[in-house]
Design an enzyme around this catalytic site. Structure first.
Site, short mmCIF file in Angstrom:
data_model
loop_
_atom_site.label_atom_id
_atom_site.label_comp_id
_atom_site.label_asym_id
_atom_site.label_seq_id
_atom_site.Cartn_x
_atom_site.Cartn_y
_atom_site.Cartn_z
N TRP A 131 0.89 -1.17 0.00
CA TRP A 131 0.00 0.00 0.00
C TRP A 131 0.93 1.22 0.00
CZ3 TRP A 131 -1.56 2.91 4.74
CH2 TRP A 131 -2.64 3.76 4.52
N ASP A 212 0.63 -3.90 10.24
CA ASP A 212 -0.48 -3.07 9.76
C ASP A 212 -1.64 -4.02 9.48
OD1 ASP A 212 -2.26 -1.51 8.39
OD2 ASP A 212 -0.91 -1.02 6.72
N LYS A 247 -12.62 -0.81 7.18
CA LYS A 247 -13.16 -1.84 6.28
C LYS A 247 -14.09 -2.79 7.01
CE LYS A 247 -9.59 -0.16 4.18
NZ LYS A 247 -9.24 0.39 2.92
C1 PLP Z 1 -2.76 -2.02 4.20
C2 PLP Z 1 -3.54 -0.82 4.61
N1 PLP Z 1 -3.20 -0.19 5.74
C3 PLP Z 1 -3.87 0.88 6.16
C4 PLP Z 1 -4.95 1.38 5.46
C5 PLP Z 1 -5.62 2.61 5.97
O1 PLP Z 1 -6.90 2.50 6.37
P1 PLP Z 1 -7.73 3.75 6.84
O2 PLP Z 1 -8.69 4.04 5.75
O3 PLP Z 1 -8.38 3.30 8.10
O4 PLP Z 1 -6.81 4.89 7.07
C6 PLP Z 1 -5.34 0.77 4.28
C7 PLP Z 1 -6.42 1.31 3.48
O5 PLP Z 1 -6.59 1.10 2.32
C8 PLP Z 1 -4.62 -0.38 3.85
O6 PLP Z 1 -4.95 -1.03 2.74
#
Ligand code: PLP
Length: 399
Positions: A131, A212, A247
């Site tokens: 990401w 994460d 999510k």
């Molecule tokens: C691997 C990963 N970490 C963190 C996040 C961040 O999520 P948030 O929308 O809660 O900031 C995402 C969102 O797409 C993600 O795919």
């Protein structure tokens, strides 16, 4: 003048795809780009458990006065249990501090700021691919980063041995960002056995995991998906865990997340928590409460909690069904297309093993939008669009 010397930075790729998708007039257009869950009608709906909890808050919340920089204490307790389970040794030993932060992104940012204070010389190792915000955040706080091989996009293959090989170059105290489950962007996860091997490898080399976890419940189940967190917290003396509830509660814009630090001793933990709170105070003072209050209410109410587990199971089940259907149809329509690997992957994302020009053809000629590297959100597939998508992709193999 100081505000006329900058040159523009490129806009976010995913936003660019969204803009192109919105502007496209093709009635058959399909959005496989943006990373949100969509239901069988292609809609990102509010969960029933969330609606009910929101109604409860409307009826019962008595004050919107400030909370502390650590946010909502009931949320922190509830998500700590979701991550670590009941009675995890590190929780009992007082070695964990869990603090609410604005979404997974905000949580990773607080963790990175903390690393910059606690170990400024550490190199942060990031999976290739990943990401993209992992790089953006480490760069922004001024930490060094390096990437490790994780997944071969062209071949559709997880590279566990190559991952370990690359991490042999990491120095004591270096930090390794791993995706707790449902790796974004590949959908390729470590097996529990591989997680064990990685934990031993990191313990031996004194590396620090930064987990994460943004899709807990989307791979195999809420409890099952916490395997890496719970096991690594037992095997390693210190780690960071950034969790997102965007999510699994479908509350993308309400920004519920948490950063947890596990320290070698309870005393160190208190000190570390004090630094995190100082960082939080200096950025946003306290996180937004609404999303966290909803999550806290759902998790402490037995019947809402049950309902939420069911809703997570339903989301996971639907994406798995779409994965199966996609591969079945592709096998029928283009037997040599080679997408079998997609069935075994987890969460919403996978890469399509297509050439860059094939991806551009799908976007330009068929209005099927995805990332330029072939990353697709399998939750964007529905019973209504799957034939259009698989027919279009199959046509690429007939030329
Ligand atoms: C691997 C990963 N970490 C963190 C996040 C961040 O999520 P948030 O929308 O809660 O900031 C995402 C969102 O797409 C993600 O795919």
């Amino acid at each position: 003048m100081i505000f006329d010397g900058l040159s523009a930075v490129g806009d976010d790729l995913i936003l660019r795809i969204s803009i192109l998708y919105k502007a496209d007039n093709n009635p058959n257009k399909v959005d496989l780009g943006v990373g949100v869950y969509k239901d069988a009608d292609g809609y990102t709906a509010i969960l029933k458990s969330v609606k009910e909890a929101e109604q409860f808050l409307v009826n019962n919340q008595q004050s919107k006065g400030y909370l502390s920089p650590a946010g909502n204490p009931e949320f922190n307790k509830a998500v700590e249990e979701l991550l670590f389970g009941k009675d995890h040794p590190v929780v009992k030993q007082g070695r964990v501090a869990t603090m609410q932060a604005p979404g997974g992104t905000g949580s990773i940012r607080i963790g990175a700021d903390f690393l910059k204070i606690s170990h400024p010389d550490a190199t942060v190792w990031i999976s290739n691919p990943t990401w993209p915000n992992h790089f953006a955040i480490t760069d922004m706080v001024g930490l060094k980063s390096k990437s490790y091989r994780y997944y071969d996009i062209k071949e559709g293959q997880f590279l566990f041995l190559e991952m370990l090989e690359d991490l042999k170059a990491a120095k004591e105290g270096d930090v390794v960002i791993v995706h707790g489950c449902c790796h974004n962007a590949s959908g390729a996860d470590l097996s529990n056995d591989q997680w064990d091997q990685l934990a031993d490898f990191m313990a031996e080399r004194k590396l620090v995991p930064f987990i994460d976890i943004a899709y807990q419940g989307f791979a195999n189940g809420v409890e099952e998906d916490a395997y890496a967190v719970r096991m690594m917290a037992e095997k390693l003396p210190e780690l960071l865990i950034a969790s997102s509830y965007s999510k699994n509660f479908a509350m993308y814009r309400d920004r519920a997340g948490a950063i947890a630090v596990v320290s070698p001793t309870a005393q160190a933990n208190e000190i570390n928590a004090s630094h995190m709170l100082k960082i939080i105070r200096s950025i946003y003072s306290m996180p937004p409460d609404h999303g966290a209050a909803v999550v806290a209410h759902i998790l402490k109410d037995d019947s809402l909690r049950k309902q939420w587990y069911q809703e997570v199971d339903d989301m996971r089940g639907r994406v798995k069904k779409m994965r199966l259907l996609f591969v079945k149809k592709m096998t029928e329509k283009a037997p040599n297309s080679g997408f079998d690997y997609i069935v075994d992957q987890n969460g919403m994302f996978s890469f399509l093993t297509l050439l860059p020009e094939q991806i551009q053809t799908l976007i330009n000629d068929y209005s099927i939008f995805m990332m330029a590297n072939g990353r697709v959100n399998m939750a964007g597939l529905t019973e209504n669009n799957i034939d259009y998508v698989t027919d279009s992709i199959a046509s690429l193999f007939k030329a």
